[in-house]
Motif scaffolding. Sequence first.
Motif, short mmCIF file in Angstrom:
data_model
loop_
_atom_site.label_atom_id
_atom_site.label_comp_id
_atom_site.label_asym_id
_atom_site.label_seq_id
_atom_site.Cartn_x
_atom_site.Cartn_y
_atom_site.Cartn_z
N ILE A 177 32.49 37.35 37.59
CA ILE A 177 33.32 36.81 38.68
C ILE A 177 32.67 37.10 40.04
O ILE A 177 32.74 36.31 40.96
CB ILE A 177 34.75 37.39 38.63
CG1 ILE A 177 35.42 37.03 37.31
CG2 ILE A 177 35.58 36.87 39.79
CD1 ILE A 177 36.72 37.77 37.05
N MET A 178 32.02 38.29 40.12
CA MET A 178 31.46 38.73 41.41
C MET A 178 30.51 37.70 42.03
O MET A 178 30.52 37.49 43.24
CB MET A 178 30.71 40.05 41.21
CG MET A 178 31.62 41.26 41.25
SD MET A 178 30.77 42.74 40.70
CE MET A 178 29.70 43.07 42.09
N GLN A 179 29.68 37.07 41.18
CA GLN A 179 28.73 36.09 41.72
C GLN A 179 29.44 34.87 42.26
O GLN A 179 29.05 34.30 43.28
CB GLN A 179 27.77 35.66 40.61
CG GLN A 179 26.97 36.81 40.07
CD GLN A 179 26.07 36.36 38.95
OE1 GLN A 179 26.23 35.27 38.42
NE2 GLN A 179 25.12 37.19 38.60
N VAL A 180 30.51 34.46 41.56
CA VAL A 180 31.24 33.26 41.99
C VAL A 180 31.90 33.51 43.34
O VAL A 180 31.82 32.68 44.25
CB VAL A 180 32.30 32.87 40.94
CG1 VAL A 180 33.01 31.60 41.35
CG2 VAL A 180 31.67 32.70 39.58
N VAL A 181 32.54 34.67 43.50
CA VAL A 181 33.24 34.93 44.77
C VAL A 181 32.25 35.14 45.91
O VAL A 181 32.54 34.79 47.05
CB VAL A 181 34.20 36.15 44.67
CG1 VAL A 181 35.33 35.86 43.70
CG2 VAL A 181 33.47 37.42 44.29
N ALA A 182 31.08 35.67 45.58
CA ALA A 182 30.07 35.86 46.64
C ALA A 182 29.60 34.50 47.16
O ALA A 182 29.46 34.32 48.37
CB ALA A 182 28.90 36.68 46.11
N ASP A 183 29.39 33.55 46.26
CA ASP A 183 28.95 32.22 46.68
C ASP A 183 30.04 31.49 47.46
O ASP A 183 29.77 30.80 48.44
CB ASP A 183 28.56 31.37 45.46
CG ASP A 183 27.25 31.84 44.85
OD1 ASP A 183 26.54 32.60 45.54
OD2 ASP A 183 26.95 31.48 43.71
N ALA A 184 31.30 31.65 47.00
CA ALA A 184 32.39 30.90 47.61
C ALA A 184 33.01 31.65 48.79
O ALA A 184 33.84 31.10 49.50
CB ALA A 184 33.46 30.60 46.57
N GLU A 185 32.62 32.91 49.00
CA GLU A 185 33.15 33.74 50.07
C GLU A 185 34.67 33.86 49.99
O GLU A 185 35.41 33.48 50.90
CB GLU A 185 32.70 33.20 51.43
CG GLU A 185 31.18 33.01 51.48
CD GLU A 185 30.63 32.93 52.88
OE1 GLU A 185 31.34 32.44 53.76
OE2 GLU A 185 29.49 33.40 53.09
N ILE A 186 35.12 34.38 48.86
CA ILE A 186 36.54 34.62 48.60
C ILE A 186 36.68 36.10 48.25
O ILE A 186 35.93 36.61 47.43
CB ILE A 186 37.02 33.78 47.39
CG1 ILE A 186 36.93 32.28 47.67
CG2 ILE A 186 38.43 34.16 46.96
CD1 ILE A 186 38.00 31.74 48.58
N PRO A 187 37.64 36.81 48.87
CA PRO A 187 37.80 38.24 48.51
C PRO A 187 38.28 38.42 47.07
O PRO A 187 39.07 37.62 46.57
CB PRO A 187 38.85 38.73 49.51
CG PRO A 187 39.51 37.51 50.04
CD PRO A 187 38.53 36.40 49.95
N PHE A 188 37.76 39.46 46.44
CA PHE A 188 38.01 39.68 45.02
C PHE A 188 38.29 41.16 44.80
O PHE A 188 37.53 42.02 45.24
CB PHE A 188 36.78 39.22 44.23
CG PHE A 188 36.73 39.69 42.79
CD1 PHE A 188 37.82 39.54 41.95
CD2 PHE A 188 35.56 40.25 42.29
CE1 PHE A 188 37.75 39.96 40.62
CE2 PHE A 188 35.49 40.67 40.97
CZ PHE A 188 36.58 40.53 40.14
N ILE A 189 39.40 41.48 44.15
CA ILE A 189 39.71 42.87 43.83
C ILE A 189 39.64 43.04 42.32
O ILE A 189 40.44 42.46 41.58
CB ILE A 189 41.10 43.30 44.35
CG1 ILE A 189 41.20 43.03 45.86
CG2 ILE A 189 41.32 44.78 44.07
CD1 ILE A 189 42.51 43.43 46.47
N SER A 190 38.66 43.82 41.85
CA SER A 190 38.44 44.00 40.42
C SER A 190 39.33 45.10 39.85
O SER A 190 39.72 46.04 40.55
CB SER A 190 36.98 44.34 40.17
OG SER A 190 36.83 44.91 38.90
N LEU A 191 39.63 44.97 38.54
CA LEU A 191 40.45 45.96 37.85
C LEU A 191 39.62 46.74 36.83
O LEU A 191 40.16 47.35 35.91
CB LEU A 191 41.62 45.27 37.15
CG LEU A 191 42.46 44.34 38.03
CD1 LEU A 191 43.55 43.67 37.20
CD2 LEU A 191 43.08 45.10 39.19
#
Lengths: 378, 318
Positions: A107-121
């Motif tokens: 998921i990390m790569q997708v959010v980095a490209d789309a510039e969306i904040p992501f909180i992992s569990l």
Amino acid sequence: MNFALRTAAAVLLLGAASPALADIKIGATVSETGPASSLGDPEAKTLRMLVEEINAAGGVLGEKIELVAYDDAGDPNKARTFATRLIEDDEVVAIIGGSTTGTTMSIMQVVADAEIPFISLAGAIEIVDPVQQWTFKTPHTDRMACAKIFENMKAAGVTKIGMISGSDGFGASMHKQCLQIIGDYGIEVLIDETYGPNDADMTPQLTNIRGKEGVQAILNAGFGQGPAIVTRNYGQLGIKTPLYQSHGVASKAFIELAGPASNGVKLPGTAILVANLLKQDDPQYAVVSAYKKAYEEKTGSPASTFGGYAHDALRLLVDSIGRAGKAEPAAIRDAIEQTKGFVGVTGVVNMSATDHLGLDLTAFRMLEIKDGDWALAQ
Amino acid sequence: MRLSSSKHLTLLVLAAIILIAPFGFPSNFYYRIGSLIFVNGLAVTGLVILIGFAGQISLGHAGFAGIGAYACALAPQYLGLHPALAMLLGTALSAAIAWLIGRPILRLQGYYLAVATLGFGILVSMVLANEAPITGGPDGHEVPELGLRKLLETIGLDLSNAQFWYAFTGLFLLAGTWLALNLHDSPSGRALRALHDSEIAARTVGVDVTRYKLSAFVLSAVYASLSGSLLALMNKFITPDAAGFLHSIELVTMTVLGGAGSVPGAVAGAALLTMLPQVLTVLQDYEHMILGLIMMLVMIFMPSGLVPSLSRLLRGRT
């Protein structure tokens, strides 16, 4: 013959139904089913429960929250697809999820490209070290568990230990991270044993440790049934050196599996495990007992550490949206990074540009098993 | 020889769908689904050759996908290979392993062959999960960027990441389909289909059964390996799940659902099983139940699979 292909194309074109009118959309992809469902299931239930709760209390910024949650079944490939879908199709402003390290990493790569904040569990330290601009996480790391244990050992004057670790992902990772920081506490490992995830008897390894001159404590890094067997064998062999277990077995099921031999075992655990032992003036008291009560009333099953991770992620996110003053990904990201003194179920969070986890060792409580139940250790 | 006359038509229709579908894509998510269909379709096309043409079962082909995927993850790091070369290395490795293990295990038939291939697949995923110092273990391993998109940019072809992978995997699927369709009509293809119906009869008329079975096994391993490599390069991250038992089963299910003997069926089966879980998310808790129900209904009412059954239905009407 080509009919099927055309039908396939038509279905592809139509795809999912068009999204409903948006409030503030928050996306989630957790492993509700599959091998990691013991993590993902309480996480998903917690997210749904809290969104209801927050909306009933008026939402955030005067708007309601809409949760779009998918089940990735622990498959990193599916997690990546759902993350893409959340961003591109559902147009969420932030994503919570990644119950496992594998799903989080994709998921990390997708959010980095789309510039969306992501909180992992997920637990692994690699998620926030090195820091990635758009990724945060709420669970404490294995390294922190090691540090908590070593801190306790050091206070008890222990300088030489024996280690016995599972060879599964959890055991191997914790073993590695413990060895990385053990020197800082002036402790050395005299004997280092391993066992396979499906082994049914660890007596030989424990006999080796017992026979080693100078061992003052035993540390078992493991997850699942292995540590329970280690504890039972430890009792059968009548070993007198203190036994430390990891946060991987911080559940009631471990005490039941390990039986009376578990009395006296010490391990780091989160506040939610000992919610009824927390003092009224404990900073986490209010948050932990409120979450535990609500979750257990809503689902009828005991609250877990994993649900706590999801609780912290959602509360932290909603808190940040409120502080950002607008539901825009970049503003939310900045607000999450500026979080200070946020009290969650797992611990007190202080984020910074160099720390996207924000927990310190107070997130762990040193627990001791007494008479088949948890007690706070000293 | 019906298929022979419609061979070019099948390819043409497939190419047209791949080309035209993006005009209806509202977002990059649809390109991603398309790419996943193509990647799965490639592996399933290989299984059509093995299961549909040659009549041999494999429950371990995800193992080859895993080898292809981890070749792209590990060879650039340890051998300094370019990811594209790593992909070729993975393909060669899969072919070599398929040739080596195929010789003994293809003597087995039916259930015994199924269990032997199953064992192979599980073995690969266990090695990938347990050799954590090299493979990264269950937490997975990063895969380097292929770099082809940047190359295309310099010659003026500016595609988004999702569009590039849609086009790239689409080309692989077209090539794979073309090869499989040609094989179907070639003397080798006929030999394979002969041994599918009766090994003894095929041997009697002079077909080298062992050799043809082995070639089909190796060829299908190459398809699976390429599909694994593409998935790894597209996701830029891979975990041992790619080689897992569930993935093997998923591939065989796609093959049978689409129509085991039909090359376009491979694409249809892959498309159906890739898209359905996405469409069914609206049903929340009933998702898995409905998915199972649809699969059961297809198998009950279309026992020879989607494409063969539907085409028979259409021909009956005209």
